[in-house]
Design an enzyme around this catalytic site. Sequence first.
Site, PDB file in Angstrom:
ATOM      1  N   LYS A  13       0.830  -1.213   0.000  1.00 23.93           N
ATOM      2  CA  LYS A  13       0.000   0.000   0.000  1.00 23.93           C
ATOM      3  C   LYS A  13       0.856   1.251   0.000  1.00 23.93           C
ATOM      4  O   LYS A  13       0.434   2.276  -0.530  1.00 23.93           O
ATOM      5  CB  LYS A  13      -0.991  -0.016   1.166  1.00 23.93           C
ATOM      6  CG  LYS A  13      -2.063  -1.075   0.980  1.00 23.93           C
ATOM      7  CD  LYS A  13      -3.434  -0.720   1.523  1.00 23.93           C
ATOM      8  CE  LYS A  13      -4.447  -1.737   1.004  1.00 23.93           C
ATOM      9  NZ  LYS A  13      -5.686  -1.814   1.737  1.00 23.93           N
ATOM     10  N   LYS A  38      -3.836 -10.773  -6.773  1.00 24.31           N
ATOM     11  CA  LYS A  38      -5.068 -11.016  -6.034  1.00 24.31           C
ATOM     12  C   LYS A  38      -6.240 -10.221  -6.636  1.00 24.31           C
ATOM     13  O   LYS A  38      -6.048  -9.090  -7.065  1.00 24.31           O
ATOM     14  CB  LYS A  38      -4.837 -10.569  -4.584  1.00 24.31           C
ATOM     15  CG  LYS A  38      -5.980 -10.849  -3.649  1.00 24.31           C
ATOM     16  CD  LYS A  38      -5.713 -10.281  -2.255  1.00 24.31           C
ATOM     17  CE  LYS A  38      -6.227  -8.858  -2.147  1.00 24.31           C
ATOM     18  NZ  LYS A  38      -6.676  -8.461  -0.805  1.00 24.31           N
ATOM     19  N   LYS A  61     -10.724  -5.235  -4.655  1.00 26.30           N
ATOM     20  CA  LYS A  61     -11.777  -4.256  -4.933  1.00 26.30           C
ATOM     21  C   LYS A  61     -11.201  -2.893  -5.266  1.00 26.30           C
ATOM     22  O   LYS A  61     -11.888  -2.054  -5.810  1.00 26.30           O
ATOM     23  CB  LYS A  61     -12.767  -4.189  -3.773  1.00 26.30           C
ATOM     24  CG  LYS A  61     -12.194  -3.844  -2.411  1.00 26.30           C
ATOM     25  CD  LYS A  61     -13.347  -3.638  -1.430  1.00 26.30           C
ATOM     26  CE  LYS A  61     -13.196  -4.358  -0.121  1.00 26.30           C
ATOM     27  NZ  LYS A  61     -12.274  -3.730   0.813  1.00 26.30           N
TER      28      LYS A  61
END
Length: 333
Positions: free
Chosen positions: A115, A197, A200
Site C-alpha cells: 500500500k 489477487k 476491490k
Amino acid sequence: MDPNKKIIFSGIQPSGSLTLGNYLGALRNFGKLQDSYNCYYCVVDMHTLTVRQNPADLRERSYALLALYLACGLDPDKNVLFMQSHVPCHAELSWILGCYTYIGELSRMTQFKDKSQRHADNINGGLFTYPVLMASDILLYKTDLVPIGVDQKQHLELARNIAERFNNIYGDTFVVPEPFIPQNSAKIMSLQEPDKKMSKSDTNVNNFILITDPADVIMKKFKRAVTDSGCEIVYNEAEKPGISNLINIYASVNDMSREEVMKEFEGKRYGDFKIAVGSAVAETLDPIQKRYNEYIADKAYLDGIFKKNAGIAREHAEKTIKEVYEKVGFIVY
Ligand code: ATP
Ligand code: LTN
C-alpha cells in the site's frame, strides 16, 4: 451469547464494493459458522482512513456492507454485526498494544509495503500501525477463530505474537487466535492478471467480479478472463494460473473439489468452461443481490442493528479493556 461456544471475530473494510474474492474468501464462510460459534462480524470503518475516503461515500458503503452481511445469510439475532467506530475500546486497546509491537515487525508487513507503493503520496502513520488496530479488534473479544483470506495471514500471526508477548509479561489475558482459511478460495486471483489477487481497489474493472455485478456483466467478464496456453482444463497454479483460478472459483461456488471439477470438464474447451463458471457465479450471486436490494433500501432497519449491537459489543469489549488497564497498572474504578 452461549458461554459454551467458542468466539469468532472477523472484519471487512467498507472501502469499496465487495468482490467475488471477498465473498468466497471470507463472507461466505461467516454464514457457515454462525450456528456453532458466538460470532462478531465487524464493519471496520476505522481501518479505511489509512487511505483517503470521501466521507459521504464511506458512510454509504458502511450501510452497504451491513446490508451485504445480511444478504449473505448472516442472521442479525445470531451474530453481532456491528461497526468498529461504535466501540471506542478498539482504539483504546490499539494504543496499549502499539506499545508492545516493534517497528521491525510492522515494517515487515507485506500489505504495508504494497500500500505504501500504491499510495506513495500518503504513507501515513495509520497505514503503518494498521495491524495493531486489527490485533485489537480480534483480541478485545477473546477470539478463538478468525475467518480470513490468505492475504491476512501475516496480520493474524502478528496478532498472535502480540497476544503471547502480553500474556508472558502480565499473565494470561488474551486468547491466542487461530486463522480459519478456506481451501479452494483462500486467494481468488484477478481475471485479467491471474498472478495478482482479485482486489476491490483495482483500477481495471475487468479484473474483478463485484458481488453486485448484474448477470450479463458477470458473463462478459468471465468470457474475457485470461486463460493460458494449451487447451486442457487442469489445475496447475504455476503454469496455468488463469485456468487454475477458474477451477477454484467453480469448485468453491459449487462446493466441489478441484478433482471433481477437472473430471466434469475433461475434454471440454476453455470457452465452454468459462461460460459454465460465469453461469455458476451469476446463479450464486442472484439471490444475494435481490436480498441486498431490499436491505439497503431500509436504512432505519440497518441503523437499528448497528445501534443494538454496538451496546452488545461494547459490553464485552469493556470487560477486556478493564482487565488490560488493571494489568498494565492504570487506576481503574
Ligand atoms: P483491498 O483489495 O481494497 O486492499 P481487500 O479486499 O483485500 O481490500 P478487505 O475488504 O478488508 O480487504 O478484505 C476482507 C476479507 O476478504 C479478508 O478476510 C480478505 O482476506 C478477504 N479477501 C480479499 N480479497 C480476497 C481474494 N482475492 N481472495 C480471497 N479472499 C480475499
Ligand atoms: N485487515 C483486514 C480487515 C480487518 C480484519 C480485522 C479481518 C480488520 N480487522 C479483524 C479479520 C479480523 C483486511 O484488510 N482485509
